[in-house]
Design an enzyme around this catalytic site. Structure first.
Site, mmCIF file in Angstrom:
data_model
loop_
_atom_site.group_PDB
_atom_site.id
_atom_site.type_symbol
_atom_site.label_atom_id
_atom_site.label_comp_id
_atom_site.label_asym_id
_atom_site.label_seq_id
_atom_site.Cartn_x
_atom_site.Cartn_y
_atom_site.Cartn_z
ATOM 1 N N SER A 23 61.065 64.861 34.555
ATOM 2 C CA SER A 23 61.002 66.174 33.906
ATOM 3 C C SER A 23 60.978 67.215 35.012
ATOM 4 O O SER A 23 60.181 67.117 35.946
ATOM 5 C CB SER A 23 59.728 66.269 33.070
ATOM 6 O OG SER A 23 59.370 67.626 32.912
ATOM 7 N N HIS A 48 65.370 64.879 32.082
ATOM 8 C CA HIS A 48 64.615 65.268 30.878
ATOM 9 C C HIS A 48 64.388 66.774 30.988
ATOM 10 O O HIS A 48 63.699 67.242 31.896
ATOM 11 C CB HIS A 48 63.300 64.498 30.853
ATOM 12 C CG HIS A 48 62.411 64.842 29.700
ATOM 13 N ND1 HIS A 48 62.519 64.248 28.463
ATOM 14 C CD2 HIS A 48 61.374 65.720 29.589
ATOM 15 C CE1 HIS A 48 61.595 64.735 27.646
ATOM 16 N NE2 HIS A 48 60.891 65.640 28.308
ATOM 17 N N ASP A 50 62.976 70.181 29.397
ATOM 18 C CA ASP A 50 61.965 70.637 28.439
ATOM 19 C C ASP A 50 62.252 72.066 27.982
ATOM 20 O O ASP A 50 62.106 73.018 28.752
ATOM 21 C CB ASP A 50 60.577 70.582 29.093
ATOM 22 C CG ASP A 50 60.088 69.166 29.292
ATOM 23 O OD1 ASP A 50 60.006 68.424 28.289
ATOM 24 O OD2 ASP A 50 59.798 68.797 30.453
ATOM 25 N N MET A 52 61.091 75.065 25.641
ATOM 26 C CA MET A 52 59.900 75.557 24.916
ATOM 27 C C MET A 52 60.149 76.991 24.481
ATOM 28 O O MET A 52 60.679 77.799 25.247
ATOM 29 C CB MET A 52 58.680 75.511 25.836
ATOM 30 C CG MET A 52 58.399 74.141 26.407
ATOM 31 S SD MET A 52 56.823 74.130 27.287
ATOM 32 C CE MET A 52 56.873 72.509 28.048
ATOM 33 N N HIS A 82 64.508 67.879 25.412
ATOM 34 C CA HIS A 82 63.242 67.794 24.663
ATOM 35 C C HIS A 82 62.998 69.166 24.043
ATOM 36 O O HIS A 82 62.520 70.089 24.708
ATOM 37 C CB HIS A 82 62.109 67.384 25.616
ATOM 38 C CG HIS A 82 60.799 67.226 24.920
ATOM 39 N ND1 HIS A 82 59.619 67.002 25.604
ATOM 40 C CD2 HIS A 82 60.466 67.257 23.594
ATOM 41 C CE1 HIS A 82 58.628 66.899 24.726
ATOM 42 N NE2 HIS A 82 59.117 67.068 23.511
ATOM 43 N N MET A 84 61.118 71.513 22.218
ATOM 44 C CA MET A 84 59.793 71.899 21.690
ATOM 45 C C MET A 84 59.930 73.287 21.089
ATOM 46 O O MET A 84 59.452 74.286 21.640
ATOM 47 C CB MET A 84 58.764 71.842 22.820
ATOM 48 C CG MET A 84 58.415 70.416 23.211
ATOM 49 S SD MET A 84 57.540 70.298 24.782
ATOM 50 C CE MET A 84 58.910 70.272 25.920
ATOM 51 N N MET A 153 54.808 61.355 22.371
ATOM 52 C CA MET A 153 54.151 62.266 23.320
ATOM 53 C C MET A 153 52.796 61.687 23.711
ATOM 54 O O MET A 153 52.000 61.302 22.856
ATOM 55 C CB MET A 153 53.940 63.648 22.688
ATOM 56 C CG MET A 153 55.198 64.492 22.555
ATOM 57 S SD MET A 153 56.111 64.746 24.085
ATOM 58 C CE MET A 153 54.943 65.647 25.103
ATOM 59 N N ASP A 187 56.217 60.470 27.238
ATOM 60 C CA ASP A 187 56.304 61.735 27.977
ATOM 61 C C ASP A 187 54.930 62.396 28.033
ATOM 62 O O ASP A 187 54.348 62.701 26.992
ATOM 63 C CB ASP A 187 57.311 62.654 27.251
ATOM 64 C CG ASP A 187 57.498 63.992 27.945
ATOM 65 O OD1 ASP A 187 57.096 64.129 29.119
ATOM 66 O OD2 ASP A 187 58.073 64.895 27.303
#
Ligand code: 5RP
Ligand code: FE2
Length: 239
Positions: A23, A48, A50, A52, A82, A84, A153, A187
């Site tokens: 990540s 990966h 992320d 958000m 990912h 979120m 998670m 993760d």
């Protein structure tokens, strides 16, 4: 069981493989392409990424315009998104156009997970379903046929550098026992100290942020994580 999986089991070839996806959350985001390329050169199997949005989680990172720029600099690596975000349905088309390969939404963020799985698949991306620590693994029971990967998670989503929640391994074991060919990703707080538990429970896609990015020798850490997971897979499927 798919035809491919039946054949692989007959031939004693494990239906899953060990993959390490660092990540980049805690890396130098002002040089995302440089940091990512370095991790790939050091042996990362995938990236990966992320995303958000400040709504689904109390933090902000980046969206599809940044992913599109990253794709121009890194044409071949597998991009595991990912997501979120609230309303994950909104960004499927944009992420596909930006160059994403796998789109992992959170089950908690949608009212229509089945439709979303199909939307992602139809766009040409792999389907990932993420589960927060407080959410039952059984929320994905009826969706497994539509999913390529389930993400368990092991921290509350939102920030890198948190402590691994060992009690989440029950969810991984349940999925692995019932779905031998499913990609299962973990993760949050995963690194050399916690990889044994992840591997034994049956995870095969390993996200590791701080433990890799802040390591003196990221290549060594990624190799050792992969070796642990690989050995467990070989033992499990040759038993
Ligand atoms: O999704 C995430 C946080 O919500 C990150 O992928 C995760 O936290 C990785 O970082 P670390 O290994 O440092 O925990
Ligand atoms: Fe993540």
């Amino acid at each position: 069981m798919t035809f491919n999986l039946i054949n692989r089991v007959r031939m004693s070839v494990p239906p899953i493989s060990a993959m390490i996806g660092p990540s980049i959350l805690n890396s130098d985001l002002s040089d995302l392409a440089g940091s990512s390329q370095k991790l790939l050169d050091q042996g990362a199997d995938y990236l990966h990424l992320d995303v958000m949005d400040g709504h689904f989680v109390p933090n902000l990172t980046f969206g599809h315009p940044v992913v599109q720029c990253l794709r121009q600099k890194i044409p071949r690596a597998f991009f595991d998104m990912h997501m979120m975000v609230a309303e994950p349905e909104k960004w499927v088309g944009d992420m596909k156009k930006a160059g994403a390969d796998q789109y992992t939404f959170h089950i908690e963020a949608t009212q229509a997970p089945l439709e979303l799985c199909r939307q992602i698949k139809e766009s040409g991306m792999r389907v990932g379903i993420g589960i927060k620590p407080g959410t039952s693994v059984h929320t994905v029971d009826d969706l497994i046929e539509e999913a390529d990967m389930v993400l368990i998670m092991t921290v509350e989503p939102g920030f890198g550098g948190q402590s691994f929640m060992a009690e989440m391994m029950e969810k991984v074991s349940y999925l692995r026992t019932n779905h031998p060919g499913l990609d299962i990703e973990v993760d949050g707080g995963v690194g050399p100290k916690t990889i044994d538990q992840c591997a034994q429970a049956g995870a095969n896609m390993i996200v590791s942020g701080t433990a890799v990015v802040k390591a003196e020798n990221p290549q060594e850490v990624m190799n050792s994580l992969r070796k642990t997971v690989h050995q467990e897979i070989v033992a499990r499927y040759s038993a």
